[in-house]
Design an enzyme around this catalytic site. Structure first.
Site, PDB file in Angstrom:
ATOM      1  N   ASP A 126      -3.605  -1.727   5.498  1.00 42.59           N
ATOM      2  CA  ASP A 126      -4.035  -1.273   6.812  1.00 42.59           C
ATOM      3  C   ASP A 126      -5.539  -1.137   6.934  1.00 42.59           C
ATOM      4  OD1 ASP A 126      -4.417   0.854   5.165  1.00 42.59           O
ATOM      5  OD2 ASP A 126      -3.125   2.254   6.245  1.00 42.59           O
TER       6      ASP A 126
ATOM      7  N   ASP B 179      -8.245  -4.020   2.577  1.00 41.77           N
ATOM      8  CA  ASP B 179      -7.043  -4.815   2.306  1.00 41.77           C
ATOM      9  C   ASP B 179      -7.144  -6.244   2.834  1.00 41.77           C
ATOM     10  OD1 ASP B 179      -5.574  -2.654   1.136  1.00 41.77           O
ATOM     11  OD2 ASP B 179      -5.251  -1.852   3.147  1.00 41.77           O
TER      12      ASP B 179
ATOM     13  N   ASP C 245       0.855  -1.168   0.000  1.00 42.66           N
ATOM     14  CA  ASP C 245       0.000   0.000   0.000  1.00 42.66           C
ATOM     15  C   ASP C 245       0.904   1.235   0.000  1.00 42.66           C
ATOM     16  OD1 ASP C 245      -2.296   1.490   0.117  1.00 42.66           O
ATOM     17  OD2 ASP C 245      -2.497   1.373   2.285  1.00 42.66           O
TER      18      ASP C 245
END
Length: 955
Positions: A684, A688, A364
């Protein structure tokens, strides 16, 4: 209930999944559907049609009776829970291993033959292994339960014409929900009214900043992050107010869909578990074949059936590395401790080794590769562009009129000749509702991250916000409104001087209010919007977010500020461009990973331009075009058009993916795995979690991550830093290196024991070692000797080599040659010592077996120091570099002496005391093994680097 609602058209979420009882909550009162209804894209329907489809009333809401009926029909607004295996089941699964089956059969056979001591010892070994695995495993995933908890909150609804506060679990489709700053959105809502409404959706979409919401109808083909007229369950209202109609609840919400994606994600075996499973199956077949052949040979020689049966059982027990499961578990646990010291908390132990085999890291962007702290990096004012150094909210940085580091830094002391620059910075600090708290390196922003960046930018020029507010106290303000796209503040200068107006907002909105601007010398001139637009385009192409600033003077004594005071009369001051910058340590970590043959890919929900620009700054391979400009990111809309057959090639080739939805992250991970990659995925947010579970190793954030992401992950970073992933990969490689050394060390014991038994059968002599003595050798040496390899320091250049080929066998053919050589040496030493004592020294069978057992122990002890490195001498790597190996060897000598000298141990393990002459012969046999292997290292050691060092072939 109205007929329009009864049609079922309103039972679908924004993504097209039902919100009725069929999907919202599968309880006993909610029957499963027989035929799903067509999906509804709520964001593209006019408000009136949404209200009509949900058969509700914006003024009165639902009646209490109607809400109760819909509650019965659709169930609670909670996520369905799924039960994992029971504690007993998890314990019993510890025995579900091929090699354990053989040991259990051995327990039964020895018990049937009335050899209760041997049966008890073997059973004890099996139980110890099972308990160690059960205690250390703790692998029950609680992702779905964590998701359910995120929906439990309060909500304000309109029912029977009254504002009512209820538990969010009581929300039903058609409820009119009122939102205000600080609320957690209780269900998926189609917004009907919005007043400056901003919602933080980072956990769901990856959008790094709060999203401005509106109620107008939107078009088709919009990713989740761009559906501005929708509010999604579990997201947080950060500013403003809004009213929405509940269109999806429970499992029908976006977060509910993610819950189903988590459940659909595969439970991935780690490379180590796959290799050990394959190795165990091969070993099982080999053991059964050799034991059967041994039994047949003995019968052919006319030996006793019962005795041959016991001999074959002994052979099977000897060939099984009983200490292997416990030793591997403990070695992994030691790796867990080492990683914890490097800010990586391992939730599932095999993940330690998986990191060392990783070939692709999908990361990410926000907070992992970047600091999650907006930072002003460029200022355009007075016809010049200034560079701003430093990152984050710490005021460590300077402003330069040329390239960073060149010339004299600009500050309040030398900015008076640059009126536009000074006023642009002042405007950013005064036209600002946020504040900074904490010490310099631990600062955080209270309010909007963009405004925090403006405060820090002004501070780098010596313009402290507190001092500015004292010098220019605020009299009035016009708050930011999404329709107007600007904010303005009115300030007093004192001494009957004109009052100052500062404005900030989008470039288009501010330019529309301006008629003049400052030149480089601080003189007013007509506004040149074309030049401003060109500067904005250049900055936006670099992925920067650009804000414009302006000012105006009003007569002294003006007490109120109105929109009419601004129109067409402002002086344009300049632009401030900002970005959430890469972490400096992440840049180095990315380079280290890529040098180690690990490809890094960015998968984010943020905008494509921003993602591409950050990837270029990070130096991610494939993110920069030949001309040095960022390569275009692949967006979620583009991914939708790529078939499953074509996606693996796209996932392999592209480096940056932006505006990606949760199911697309899951598809990307699966596509990379389909090409044979070992994939690590960071994240996070709630969005996800499915990809984190699907990945070979899921990496969640400990500081800024959600509970859902952490529960779905294998590893949690306590500092949310990509550099910690690189450190964990390094530790993972070291763990696998040491595991490989352990296998190379332990397997010759089993090979030597099996060869010794076969030799005795062929020669027609008594067994040189008894089954319980074999178990003693395998268990004690694994714990006191082999386990010490877990403390072996990392090999030099561990991050300068490519990842291990995940398709390679656990041990290479060259490694097996060494294992075979040591097996022969151990067998020759043990059998030779046994024959020497029986025939030349006339020793008893128990004493000869005790000596043969000790030969195996001492041979393994000396061989341990060979295995500290597969290619180099222990004197090259440092005799004292692994002190636990020395302490373990000393403890093993004492324990072996206790085995031979203690009467109770003599009875349990059929041993006898040994003479000093015998101890001397045993020691010489162990030393001979060490010297022979050191000589072999010098001759063919360059071939024995094994799978750990092999380059993975291109997919």
């Amino acid at each position: 209930m109205g007929s329009r609602f009864d049609t079922g058209k309103a039972r679908f979420g924004d993504h097209g999944y039902p919100v009725s009882s069929h999907t919202a909550c599968h309880s006993s009162r909610n029957p499963m559907p027989t035929q799903p209804s067509p999906p509804v894209s709520w964001h593209r329907l006019p408000s009136e049609e949404v209200v009509a489809r949900q058969a509700t009333d914006l003024g009165r809401g639902l009646s209490d009776a109607e809400a109760a009926e819909r509650g019965q029909r659709h169930g609670l607004n909670v996520l369905s829970s799924r039960r994992g295996p029971s504690t007993l089941t998890r314990f019993l699964l510890q025995f579900h291993q091929p090699l354990i089956y053989i040991l259990l059969v051995a327990v039964v056979v020895t018990a049937v033959l009335d050899d209760w001591i041997d049966a008890g010892v073997i059973l004890g070994v099996v139980l110890v292994n099972a308990m160690v695995g059960f205690i250390q495993e703790g692998k029950a995933l609680r992702a779905i339960e964590a998701l359910g908890k995120t929906l439990v909150t309060g909500a304000t609804v309109v029912r029977d014409g009254r504002r009512t506060r209820i538990e969010s679990s009581q929300i039903v489709p058609g409820d009119v929900v009122l939102l205000q700053s600080g609320d957690k959105v209780p269900a998926d809502l189609r917004l009907i009214r919005s007043r400056d409404l901003q919602i933080a959706e980072a956990a769901l979409t990856g959008e790094s900043l709060p999203v401005e919401k509106a109620s107008k109808t939107l078009g088709d083909d919009l990713p989740l992050a761009d559906r501005r007229n929708m509010a999604y369950a579990t997201t947080l209202v950060t500013f403003g107010q809004g009213t929405g109609v509940a269109v999806a609840i429970g499992d029908g919400t976006e977060v509910g869909r993610i819950s189903r994606l988590i459940a659909s994600a595969d439970d991935i075996q780690t490379p180590l578990t796959r290799l050990i499973a394959r190795f165990s199956n091969l070993l099982l077949i080999a053991i059964l074949v050799v034991a059967a052949a041994n039994f047949a040979i003995g019968l052919a020689q006319g030996l006793d059936f019962k005795e041959m049966f016991k001999t074959s059982v002994a052979l099977a027990v000897s060939a099984i590395p009983e200490g292997l499961p416990a030793a591997v578990t403990i070695m992994l646990a030691i790796g867990v401790g080492k990683m914890a010291s490097r800010r990586a908390i391992i939730r599932k132990m095999p993940a330690v080794e998986t990191l060392g085999s990783t070939t692709v890291i999908c990361s990410d962007k926000t907070g992992t590769l970047t600091q999650n702290q907006m930072t002003v990096t460029a200022i355009v004012a007075g016809g010049e562009t200034l560079a701003v150094t430093g990152t984050g909210y710490a005021e460590e940085g300077e402003i330069f009129a040329a390239a960073p580091g060149n010339g004299v830094p600009l500050s309040v002391d030398n900015l008076h000749g640059r009126v536009a620059v000074l006023e642009c910075l002042r405007a950013g600090a005064l036209c600002n509702d946020s504040g900074l708290v904490g010490e310099n390196n631990e600062r955080s922003v209270e309010g909007d991250p963009t405004e925090g960046a403006l405060l820090v930018g002004a501070g780098k020029a010596g313009l402290a916000a507190k001092v500015l507010h004292e010098e220019f106290p605020r009299i009035d303000s016009i708050p930011f409104e999404s329709e107007r796209q600007y904010m303005a503040t009115l300030h007093d200068q004192g001494q009957e001087r004109p009052r100052l107006v500062y404005a900030k907002g989008s470039v288009e909105a501010i330019l529309a209010l301006c008629s003049a601007e400052y030149d480089a010398g601080g003189r007013l001139r007509p506004l040149e919007p074309v030049a401003v637009s060109a500067a904005v385009a250049r900055l936006a192409a670099e992925g920067l977010r650009v804000l414009a600033f302006a000012r105006k003077e009003l007569p002294a004594g003006t007490a109120q500020l109105a929109h009419d005071d601004l129109a067409g009369e402002l002086v344009f001051l300049g632009l401030q461009a900002m970005i959430d910058p890469p972490r400096p340590e992440a840049v180095l970590a990315v380079a280290t990973c890529q040098a180690a043959g690990i490809r890094v890919k960015m998968i984010t929900g943020d905008h494509a331009l921003t993602a591409a620009a950050i990837a270029t700054r990070l130096g991610i391979e494939g993110a920069t075009a030949a001309d040095g400009k960022p390569e275009a990111a692949i967006t979620g809309i583009e991914l939708e058009r790529i078939t499953d057959a074509d996606l693996p090639a796209t996932a392999e080739d592209a480096a940056v993916f932006a505006r990606v939805a949760p199911e697309q992250k899951l598809r990307l991970v699966r596509a990379l795995q389909a090409r044979g990659n070992i994939v690590a995925m960071t994240g996070d947010g709630v969005n996800d979690a499915p990809a984190l579970k699907q990945a070979d190793i899921g990496v969640a954030m400990g500081k800024g991550g959600t509970d859902v992401a952490r529960e779905a992950s294998d590893m949690v970073l306590t500092d949310d830093n990509f550099a910690s992933i690189e450190a964990a990969v390094e530790e993972g490689r070291a763990v696998f290196d040491n595991l490989t050394k352990f296998f190379v060390w332990t397997l010759p014991t089993n090979g030597g024991e099996a060869l010794t038994i076969i030799a005795a059968v062929v020669a027609g002599t008594a067994l040189p070692v008894a089954p319980v003595q074999i178990l003693w050798i395998n268990m004690t040496t694994a714990i006191l000797l082999g386990l010490m390899l877990a403390f072996e320091p990392k090999e030099p250049g561990i991050m300068d080599r490519p990842p291990r080929d995940p398709r390679a066998p656990l041990l290479s053919p060259d490694i097996f040659k060494r294992i075979g050589l040591v097996s022969l040496l151990l067998s020759a030493g043990a059998y030779g010592c046994f024959i020497w004592l029986r025939r030349m020294q006339q020793s008893s069978l128990e004493e000869a077996r005790t000596a043969a057992t000790t030969v195996f122990v001492f041979g393994e002890m000396f061989y341990l120091f060979n295995c500290r490195s597969l290619t180099r001498s222990m004197f090259e790597i440092g005799l004292l570099a692994n002190r636990p190996a020395l302490w373990g060897s000393a403890a093993m000598v004492l324990l072996q002496w206790f085995l031979t000298a203690n009467p109770l141990m003599n009875r349990l393990f059929h041993t006898r005391p040994l003479s000093w002459q015998t101890w001397g012969v045993i020691t010489l046999s162990g030393l001979a093994i060490y010297l022979i292997i050191e000589l072999e290292k010098r001759i063919v050691g360059h071939l024995l680097q094994g799978p750990t060092f092999r380059r993975a072939p291109p997919a």
